[in-house]
Design an enzyme around this catalytic site. Structure first.
Site, PDB file in Angstrom:
ATOM      1  N   PHE A  80       0.870  -1.217   0.006  1.00 59.58           N
ATOM      2  CA  PHE A  80       0.081   0.140  -0.126  1.00 59.58           C
ATOM      3  C   PHE A  80       0.882   1.334  -0.071  1.00 59.58           C
ATOM      4  CE2 PHE A  80      -2.481   3.459   1.601  1.00 59.58           C
ATOM      5  CZ  PHE A  80      -3.234   3.716   0.897  1.00 59.58           C
ATOM      6  N   ASP A  95       9.178   3.173   2.038  1.00 59.75           N
ATOM      7  CA  ASP A  95       7.964   3.914   2.404  1.00 59.75           C
ATOM      8  C   ASP A  95       7.793   3.580   3.863  1.00 59.75           C
ATOM      9  OD1 ASP A  95       5.621   4.795   2.905  1.00 59.75           O
ATOM     10  OD2 ASP A  95       4.514   4.113   1.134  1.00 59.75           O
ATOM     11  N   LYS A 100       2.213  11.041   7.277  1.00 55.69           N
ATOM     12  CA  LYS A 100       1.490  10.734   8.765  1.00 55.69           C
ATOM     13  C   LYS A 100       1.956  11.731   9.719  1.00 55.69           C
ATOM     14  CE  LYS A 100      -1.039   7.006   6.978  1.00 55.69           C
ATOM     15  NZ  LYS A 100      -0.774   5.952   6.030  1.00 55.69           N
TER      16      LYS A 100
HETATM   17  C1  PLP Z   1      -1.149   6.084   4.551  1.00 51.26           C
HETATM   18  C2  PLP Z   1       0.051   5.443   3.655  1.00 51.26           C
HETATM   19  C3  PLP Z   1       0.481   6.092   2.422  1.00 51.26           C
HETATM   20  C4  PLP Z   1      -0.664   7.262   1.773  1.00 51.26           C
HETATM   21  O1  PLP Z   1      -0.458   8.369   2.685  1.00 51.26           O
HETATM   22  P1  PLP Z   1      -1.713   9.530   2.275  1.00 51.26           P
HETATM   23  O2  PLP Z   1      -1.164  10.691   3.256  1.00 51.26           O
HETATM   24  O3  PLP Z   1      -3.013   8.857   2.627  1.00 51.26           O
HETATM   25  O4  PLP Z   1      -1.715   9.684   0.789  1.00 51.26           O
HETATM   26  C5  PLP Z   1       1.514   5.628   1.668  1.00 51.26           C
HETATM   27  N1  PLP Z   1       2.230   4.703   2.084  1.00 51.26           N
HETATM   28  C6  PLP Z   1       1.781   4.028   3.472  1.00 51.26           C
HETATM   29  C7  PLP Z   1       2.742   2.781   3.739  1.00 51.26           C
HETATM   30  C8  PLP Z   1       0.926   4.436   4.029  1.00 51.26           C
HETATM   31  O5  PLP Z   1       0.521   3.884   5.009  1.00 51.26           O
END
Ligand code: PLP
Length: 404
Positions: free
Chosen positions: A140, A225, A254
């Site tokens: 994700f 990520d 985040k």
């Molecule tokens: C939440 C998340 C995203 C996307 O972040 P948004 O601020 O919702 O666009 C990308 N990668 C990971 C691992 C995430 O948990």
């Protein structure tokens, strides 16, 4: 207005792209949130780890309040007095040379992908338009069309094509599969050190170290990520730190915004982020002084208040106690428990009837968490949580996991 009325309005006027629990929150403090009827709940999700500092951390509220009296937005057409200091402090904390600020996680991922492609053409000598990026199954990384291109979840993808060329996916946790997938045109490997949305999937020990070595050997950039796993969630600053790996590109988001404001960014060397020249990439709100001020304070609080250590300590306690207490009960539903720090997935047996009903039962007991996919309950409370609150939470979790 009461919950029922507000839910009805929301369902009538809002697109139904989420399936939230029916709790309508109106205020919060620390690890606790309150619904419009005045009931208090533990927030055991932390807005998918955007609330690592808890709700309304006093130091963050102060910084936002102060900054709101001074300056909120300049755009990058002009400079502001907060962004340079965010760059410096974030780079010093993380050991990177440069930073590129964005707002949401998806934008930061897109930025990292663009950097990797341009690096491949400018520095690695990949023929123009031929760069390949490898990602993992069940990843994700966000919701843009390019990012869902390499999603393997049909729910995220179906109906949204055509997609972006240049991506391949390989099984997660399998370093040999990475080596086999690399070609002379491979620019980068994009990976979550623990897959969050997939259900807190922890790869085999040493996986991040192995893929880092493979990437280095083939002159392929390692893109981590850590939007969800970063900033203390797994008991280290970054989850890659568990393997002592310093990825070529680190993607953060985040919790960088302290739960106040969307702030994300890409961290890398001068060689990599140097590929961007004026006009090649940007964002109107990226690097704005309000976001920069709150991000500066968010990383200070994280370090000065020992939130990373607390995540390690409380996470260890949470997992150990949960396993021990479960073992003393009939435990009809739990297959296994996995995670690191305060990032915990309870994986249910197929016959358990799905994770959703357990989350709804926990909501009735005033513990808020969310199912990920069918069979996993994710627990990711704010990193400020104390042992007494964990004990209280575990009581409820044990009861719910033992219902028929
Ligand atoms: C939440 C998340 C995203 C996307 O972040 P948004 O601020 O919702 O666009 C990308 N990668 C990971 C691992 C995430 O948990």
């Amino acid at each position: 207005m009461d919950s029922k009325t507000l839910i009805k309005i929301e369902d009538q006027y809002g697109a139904h792209n989420y399936h939230p629990l029916n709790v309508v929150i109106e205020r919060a403090e620390g690890v606790w949130v309150y619904d419009v009827e005045g009931n208090r709940y533990l927030d055991a999700l932390s807005a998918y780890s955007a609330l690592n500092h808890g709700h309304l951390h006093p130091r963050l509220v102060q910084v936002v309040t102060d900054q709101l009296q001074r300056l909120t937005l300049t755009s990058r057409a002009f400079r502001n007095d907060q962004l340079p200091l965010l760059y410096k402090e974030l780079c010093e904390l993380t050991g990177y040379e440069m930073c590129l600020p964005m707002n949401t996680g998806a934008e930061a991922v897109e930025t990292a992908l663009k950097a990797a492609r341009k690096w491949a053409y400018d520095k690695k000598g990949v023929p123009d338009g031929e760069a390949e990026i490898i990602a993992c199954e069940n990843n994700f990384h966000g919701r843009t069309i390019t990012i869902i291109t390499f999603s393997t979840e049909s729910l995220y993808r179906d109906g949204f094509g055509p997609f972006t060329p240049g991506f391949v996916t390989i099984p997660y946790g399998d370093a040999d599969a990475l080596e086999a997938a690399i070609t002379p045109n491979t620019a980068a490997f994009l990976v979550e050190p623990i897959q969050g949305e997939a259900g807190v999937v922890v790869p085999p020990d040493g996986y991040i170290r192995q893929v880092s070595d493979i990437c280095a050997r083939h002159n392929v950039l390692l893109l981590a990520d850590e939007i969800q796993t970063g900033l203390g969630r797994t008991g280290k600053l970054f989850a890659c730190d568990h393997d002592n790996v310093h990825p070529d590109i680190m993607i953060v988001g985040k919790a960088l915004g302290g739960g106040m404001y969307p702030v994300s960014g890409v961290l890398a060397s001068k060689e990599i982020l140097g590929v961007f020249e004026p006009g090649t990439h940007g964002s109107t709100f990226g690097g704005n002084p309000l976001g920069a001020a709150v991000a500066r304070e968010a990383i200070k609080v994280l370090v000065e208040e020992g939130l990373i250590e607390n995540s390690a300590r409380m996470g260890e306690y949470f997992q150990t106690e949960l396993k021990e207490r479960l073992a003393q009960t009939p435990n009809p539903h739990v297959d296994h428990i996995r995670g690191k720090g305060l990032f915990v997935g309870v994986v249910l047996k197929k016959e358990a009837g799905g994770a959703r009903r357990f989350c709804e039962a926990l909501e009735k007991r005033r513990v808020l968490c969310k199912e990920t996919h069918e069979d996993v309950i994710r627990f990711a409370p704010p990193l400020i949580i104390d042992q007494e609150t964990i004990d209280w939470t575990l009581e409820h979790i044990i009861q719910v996991l033992n219902m028929s």
